[in-house]
Design a protein around this motif. Structure first.
Motif, PDB file in Angstrom:
ATOM      1  N   SER A  38       0.824  -1.313   0.014  1.00  0.00           N
ATOM      2  CA  SER A  38      -0.016  -0.244  -0.191  1.00  0.00           C
ATOM      3  C   SER A  38       0.992   1.102  -0.136  1.00  0.00           C
ATOM      4  CB  SER A  38      -0.852   0.016   1.170  1.00  0.00           C
ATOM      5  OG  SER A  38      -0.188  -0.110   2.344  1.00  0.00           O
ATOM      6  N   ALA A  39       2.157   0.998   0.286  1.00  0.00           N
ATOM      7  CA  ALA A  39       3.135   2.231   0.301  1.00  0.00           C
ATOM      8  C   ALA A  39       3.715   2.627  -1.106  1.00  0.00           C
ATOM      9  CB  ALA A  39       4.092   2.330   1.188  1.00  0.00           C
ATOM     10  N   LEU A  40       3.315   1.533  -2.098  1.00  0.00           N
ATOM     11  CA  LEU A  40       3.818   1.786  -3.334  1.00  0.00           C
ATOM     12  C   LEU A  40       2.842   3.007  -4.332  1.00  0.00           C
ATOM     13  CD1 LEU A  40       4.450  -1.832  -4.557  1.00  0.00           C
ATOM     14  CD2 LEU A  40       6.148  -0.092  -3.908  1.00  0.00           C
ATOM     15  N   PRO A  41       3.188   3.930  -5.064  1.00  0.00           N
ATOM     16  CA  PRO A  41       2.517   4.744  -5.950  1.00  0.00           C
ATOM     17  C   PRO A  41       1.359   4.188  -6.517  1.00  0.00           C
ATOM     18  CG  PRO A  41       4.750   5.355  -5.848  1.00  0.00           C
ATOM     19  CD  PRO A  41       4.750   4.014  -5.346  1.00  0.00           C
ATOM     20  N   GLY A  42       0.156   4.458  -6.305  1.00  0.00           N
ATOM     21  CA  GLY A  42      -0.970   4.029  -7.145  1.00  0.00           C
ATOM     22  C   GLY A  42      -1.464   2.648  -6.733  1.00  0.00           C
TER      23      GLY A  42
END
Length: 264
Positions: free
Chosen positions: A80-84
């Motif tokens: 969930s910390a990854l962009p998009g």
């Protein structure tokens, strides 16, 4: 999820597993297959068992809307910390997702950690429920012979405990790490290629194709050297595209990718 399997992934091996060697080859081949198999986007993609988002991140960067479902909170936090990318804790057998809500569902982790066949069929069916009519379900499985080949390649078969694990996996498909040895793979189910069309059909999906992911190259001692050279890597990828559908080679690889479609 089994406590042993949970502990295996909590040690963090999945975070860097695909960065080098045979893991890097697995990633490159899987991404190559995705690039050719996915329809034009942007797509709504559900990545079930997506772990830390190793595929979700690049898919989101390519413009797709990607949601990861994984049983480990640590994986969900990383993804969930990854962009998009969005992510939530969940179970492949009981997805908290609306019917026909995604263009594509990825099952790159669940099927080889579901020991019971009924659970694997449940995961296939849930993916088929969530994907839209005409949409794709892409599933990764581990070859029945992977631990045997890996044991010879890495010398693990010198250990009688590992040899016993291999014998069990060859006989039943169930690979069990009885002492949870850290550098051996955790509890898993290893498929024979001929099981996959039957599972797909029982789940009410239509089989499109089965492709070898790594092929025999995953066992080569020179693989890191090949992957360190851009031209050699391109050559290896091009040649594996020609061989990925050769049935006689399916058992010599580590993973297979099964492509199924929900009937329109």
């Amino acid at each position: 999820m089994l406590t042993e399997v949970t502990r295996y992934y909590q040690r963090g091996g999945e975070t860097r597993r695909l960065d080098a060697g045979s893991g890097r080859w697995e990633f490159l081949r899987t991404w190559d297959l995705l690039a050719r198999l996915l329809p034009p986007g942007p797509l709504a993609v559900l990545d079930v068992g997506g772990a830390t988002g190793v595929y979700a991140g690049p898919l989101a960067a390519a413009g797709h809307a990607v949601h990861v479902v994984d049983p480990l909170p640590e994986h969900v936090a990383a993804a969930s910390a990854l962009p998009g990318v969005t992510a939530a804790v969940g179970d492949a057998r009981r997805l908290d997702e609306p019917d026909a809500s995604r263009h594509v569902v990825l099952l790159f982790g669940p099927l080889y950690h579901l020991i019971d066949r009924a659970d694997r069929i449940a995961a296939w069916r849930e993916a088929g429920r969530v994907v839209r009519p005409g949409g794709l379900v892409l599933a990764a499985t581990i070859s029945r012979y992977a631990s045997l080949l890996d044991g010879f390649a890495k010398g693990h078969l010198d250990d009688p405990v590992f040899a016993g694990m291999v014998e069990g996996a060859l006989a039943t498909g169930v690979h069990r790490n009885p002492d949870a040895v850290p550098n051996w793979f955790t509890t898993a189910y290893f498929h024979r290629p001929d099981e996959l069309p039957v599972e797909v059909a029982e789940a009410g999906l239509e089989l499109e194709r089965i492709a070898a992911v790594e092929g025999p190259l995953w066992m080569m001692a020179r693989l890191p050297e090949i992957l360190a050279d851009e031209q050699r890597t391109a050559q290896a990828l091009a040649m594996m595209r020609e061989l990925e559908g050769v049935r006689e080679l399916w058992g010599a690889g580590s993973h297979l990718l099964t492509v199924a479609r929900r009937p329109a």
